[in-house]
Design an enzyme around this catalytic site. Structure first.
Site, PDB file in Angstrom:
ATOM      1  N   HIS A  10      -2.811  -5.035 -10.024  1.00  0.00           N
ATOM      2  CA  HIS A  10      -2.854  -4.534  -8.642  1.00  0.00           C
ATOM      3  C   HIS A  10      -1.849  -3.394  -8.473  1.00  0.00           C
ATOM      4  CE1 HIS A  10      -5.431  -7.781  -7.618  1.00  0.00           C
ATOM      5  NE2 HIS A  10      -4.509  -8.723  -7.612  1.00  0.00           N
ATOM      6  N   GLU A  32      -4.167  -0.878 -21.224  1.00  0.00           N
ATOM      7  CA  GLU A  32      -4.570  -2.175 -20.676  1.00  0.00           C
ATOM      8  C   GLU A  32      -5.241  -2.986 -21.777  1.00  0.00           C
ATOM      9  OE1 GLU A  32      -5.310  -5.438 -19.098  1.00  0.00           O
ATOM     10  OE2 GLU A  32      -4.315  -4.020 -17.744  1.00  0.00           O
ATOM     11  N   CYS A  42      -6.721 -13.937  -6.041  1.00  0.00           N
ATOM     12  CA  CYS A  42      -6.676 -14.765  -4.835  1.00  0.00           C
ATOM     13  C   CYS A  42      -8.081 -15.131  -4.357  1.00  0.00           C
ATOM     14  CB  CYS A  42      -5.918 -14.063  -3.722  1.00  0.00           C
ATOM     15  SG  CYS A  42      -6.524 -12.416  -3.339  1.00  0.00           S
ATOM     16  N   THR A 111       2.969  -4.836 -15.729  1.00  0.00           N
ATOM     17  CA  THR A 111       2.385  -5.800 -16.661  1.00  0.00           C
ATOM     18  C   THR A 111       2.040  -7.137 -16.025  1.00  0.00           C
ATOM     19  OG1 THR A 111       4.681  -6.185 -17.338  1.00  0.00           O
ATOM     20  CG2 THR A 111       3.339  -4.815 -18.770  1.00  0.00           C
ATOM     21  N   SER A 271      16.926  -0.262 -13.990  1.00  0.00           N
ATOM     22  CA  SER A 271      18.274   0.221 -14.290  1.00  0.00           C
ATOM     23  C   SER A 271      18.243   1.480 -15.140  1.00  0.00           C
ATOM     24  CB  SER A 271      19.094  -0.877 -14.980  1.00  0.00           C
ATOM     25  OG  SER A 271      18.377  -1.434 -16.065  1.00  0.00           O
ATOM     26  N   ALA A 277       8.968   0.087 -12.249  1.00  0.00           N
ATOM     27  CA  ALA A 277       8.243  -1.176 -12.366  1.00  0.00           C
ATOM     28  C   ALA A 277       7.796  -1.632 -10.990  1.00  0.00           C
ATOM     29  CB  ALA A 277       9.120  -2.247 -13.023  1.00  0.00           C
ATOM     30  N   PHE A 423      -1.317 -10.395  28.221  1.00  0.00           N
ATOM     31  CA  PHE A 423      -1.932 -11.663  28.619  1.00  0.00           C
ATOM     32  C   PHE A 423      -3.376 -11.423  29.019  1.00  0.00           C
ATOM     33  CE2 PHE A 423      -2.973 -14.269  32.513  1.00  0.00           C
ATOM     34  CZ  PHE A 423      -3.463 -15.354  31.795  1.00  0.00           C
TER      35      PHE A 423
END
Length: 456
Positions: A10, A32, A42, A111, A271, A277, A423
Site C-alpha cells: 500500500h 516486488e 482488510c 516492504t 536515520s 520508509a 442539530f
C-alpha cells in the site's frame, strides 16, 4: 535521480505514483517478489464471506498501471541485500534465478509486514493457514469449502471478521486468543463484552485466555488445536496472531524499534537521509503518547507513502502523526475506535479517566432510533482527550474520525463539550453525543461537591 523502491505494498504504491508524478525525469525501479500488488488484505473476510464476489475489486492498482507512468516494474524479483554505505542492492530474479546488482540515489523501503508464525510443535501440518495476501485468501476459500470445523487463532480485527464470515457460511467456528477479551487492543470491556455475547449467540465458540501450545494431526493434516487449557477439534486453522515488520534488509543499518520496525522522522526519512520508509515496515508517531509505536494499518501506509514522494528531494510536508483510528462491523454492530483505550492508557503510564455515554442517538419522537454507546478516555489533570470508542446498530462510526481530529489537535474534554455540531432530528439530538461526553466530564464545582457530601 535514480530511485529504487523495495516492495509494492500500500505504502509502496502510493510512493511510486507520487514520485512518478512529481519527478517525471526520475528513473524509478520497483522490486516486488510477488506477481501482484496493492491487494487490500482488510477485504479478505469480505471475500471469504462472499460479500465481495469479484476479488479484482480488492486491487486498487496493477503493475501495468504503474508501468504506464514510466516506472520499471521488476515483478517476481527479490532483493537479497542492501548496502546503504555504497548505495547498492543485490537482486534475484525469481523466474530464472539470475542475480544482479543495482544502485540508487534514493531508496524507498516499503516492504510491509508478515504474519507472526510461532514456533510450535506440528505447526507445519496441512490445514494450518495464514491470512495476509491474495494467495492466502484464495487458499482459505478453497480449503473452507470442505472444512466443517474451523478454528481461528487470534482475536484481533482480522480474526474476528473471519470468524463471522465462517459462521455465516455455516461452519462450526472456534476463536482462540491468549487475552481474556477479544479486540483488547482497540476496545475496553464495556464494548467487547456485548460483541462476545453476539458471537456466542450466533454459535461461535470462544476460547479466550487460552494460549496455543501445539497442534495435533492425522496423516499429515491438522485435527486439533491444543492449548494450555484444553483441546479444540479443527479441520482448518487460520493463524491471525499479529504481524511483524519485514525489515531484515536494513537490520543494523538504520534505527529500529526492538521488534524491527524502522524509525522514521516526520518526513519519512530513516536515520539515513537518502533512505525513506513507509507503511507496515515502520514505527509511526503516535499522538496520544507522543512515542513511536508499531501500528500496521492501511490508512497509515498510504499517507506515509504519499509523504515519501512529497519529501523525497526536499522536506516539504511533515507527517501529523496517527491516532490508530479504525472501525469494524460485526453482525449488526457498527464499531470504531481511536487513540488509547483506558487499559492502554494505564499500560502507557498515563493517569487517565473516562466517561461513558449511553443514549439514543436521535430524538425519541422520531419513528425509529437506536442506542449509541460512546466512551471517551482523557488525561487526568490536563483533561486532554486520549481516545474514544463507539458502538451502535446505527452507523455512527464517522464520529470517531471527529474525535481523532480532536486528539491530533490536543483538544480537551472541556472543548469537546462545546464544539459546534449541527442539530437535525433525522441525525442527532440538540446536544450531540460527543458534546454530552464532554459535558459529563466537566469538573464539578466545590459547592456541588459539598451538597453531594451532605446528601450522602
Amino acid at each position: 535521480m535514480k530511485v529504487a523502491v523495495i516492495g509494492c505494498t500500500h505504502a509502496g504504491t502510493a510512493a511510486i505514483v507520487g514520485t512518478a508524478q512529481m519527478y517525471p525525469d526520475a528513473q524509478i525501479t520497483v522490486y516486488e517478489r510477488n506477481d501482484n500488488i496493492s491487494f487490500l488484505s482488510c477485504g479478505i473476510a469480505l471475500y471469504v464471506g462472499g460479500v465481495v464476489k469479484d476479488p479484482q475489486g480488492l486491487f486498487y492498482s496493477s503493475p501495468e498501471k504503474l508501468a504506464e507512468l514510466g516506472v520499471d516494474m521488476k515483478m517476481r524479483h527479490e532483493v537479497k541485500a542492501v548496502d546503504t554505505a555504497t548505495k547498492t542492492i543485490k537482486v534475484r530474479n525469481l523466474a530464472n534465478g539470475l542475480e544482479f546488482e543495482d544502485t540508487y540515489d534514493k531508496l524507498i523501503m516499503t516492504t510491509g509486514s508478515w504474519p507472526i508464525v510461532p514456533k510450535l510443535p506440528n505447526i507445519d501440518l496441512d490445514g494450518i493457514l495464514l491470512s495476509k495476501n491474495f494467495n492466502h485468501s484464495n487458499t482459505i476459500i478453497e480449503r473452507a469449502k470442505s472444512a466443517k470445523r474451523i478454528t481461528v487463532v487470534g482475536a484481533g480485527y482480522i480474526g474476528v471478521e473471519l470468524v463471522e464470515a465462517f459462521e455465516m457460511n455455516g461452519k462450526e467456528v472456534t476463536l482462540i486468543d491468549a487475552e481474556d477479551r477479544i479486540l483488547s487492543k482497540y476496545l475496553d470491556e464495556t464494548f467487547t463484552e456485548p460483541i462476545e455475547k453476539s458471537l456466542q449467540d450466533h454459535g461461535v465458540k470462544l476460547a479466550l485466555g487460552e494460549k496455543v501450545s501445539s497442534f495435533a494431526g492425522e496423516n499429515g493434516k491438522v485435527t486439533k488445536v491444543i492449548t494450555d487449557k484444553g483441546e479444540h477439534e479443527a479441520d482448518l486453522v487460520i493463524l491471525c496472531i499479529g504481524f511483524r515488520p519485514n525489515t531484515e534488509l536494513l537490520k543494523g543499518q538504520v534505527d529500529m524499534l526492538p521488534n524491527g520496525a524502522i524509525m522514521v522522522n516526520d518526513y519519512m526519512q530513516t536515520s539515513l537521509p537518502d533512505v525513506f520508509a513507509a507503511g507496515d515496515s515502520c514505527a509511526i508517531h503516535y499522538n496520544p503518547t507522543g512515542q513511536h509505536t508499531y501500528i500496521p494499518l492501511a490508512t497509515n501506509a498510504v499517507r506515509m507513502g504519499t509523504l515519501v514522494a512529497r519529501n523525497l528531494v526536499e522536506r516539504t510536508v511533515p507527517y501529523m502523526g496517527t491516532q490508530g483510528t479504525s472501525g469494524i462491523k460485526i453482525y449488526e454492530d457498527n464499531i470504531a475506535s481511536t487513540g488509547l483505550t483506558e487499559e492502554g492508557a494505564k499500560a502507557a503510564g498515563i493517569a487517565a479517566e473516562s466517561v461513558v455515554v449511553s443514549d439514543n442517538y436521535r430524538p425519541e419522537f422520531m419513528p425509529t432510533y437506536e442506542e449509541v454507546r460512546l466512551k471517551v478516555v482523557y488525561e487526568r489533570g490536563t483533561r486532554r482527550i486520549l481516545g474514544a470508542q463507539i458502538m451502535s446498530k446505527a452507523d455512527l462510526t464517522q464520529s470517531i474520525n471527529t474525535v481523532s481530529v480532536c486528539i491530533q489537535n490536543r483538544m480537551t474534554m472541556d472543548q469537546l463539550a462545546f464544539v459546534d455540531f449541527f442539530f437535525q432530528p433525522h441525525y442527532n439530538k440538540p446536544w450531540n453525543f460527543l458534546n454530552t461526553a464532554g459535558l459529563q466530564a466537566l469538573p464539578v464545582t466545590a459547592e456541588a461537591k459539598a451538597k453531594e457530601t451532605i446528601t450522602v
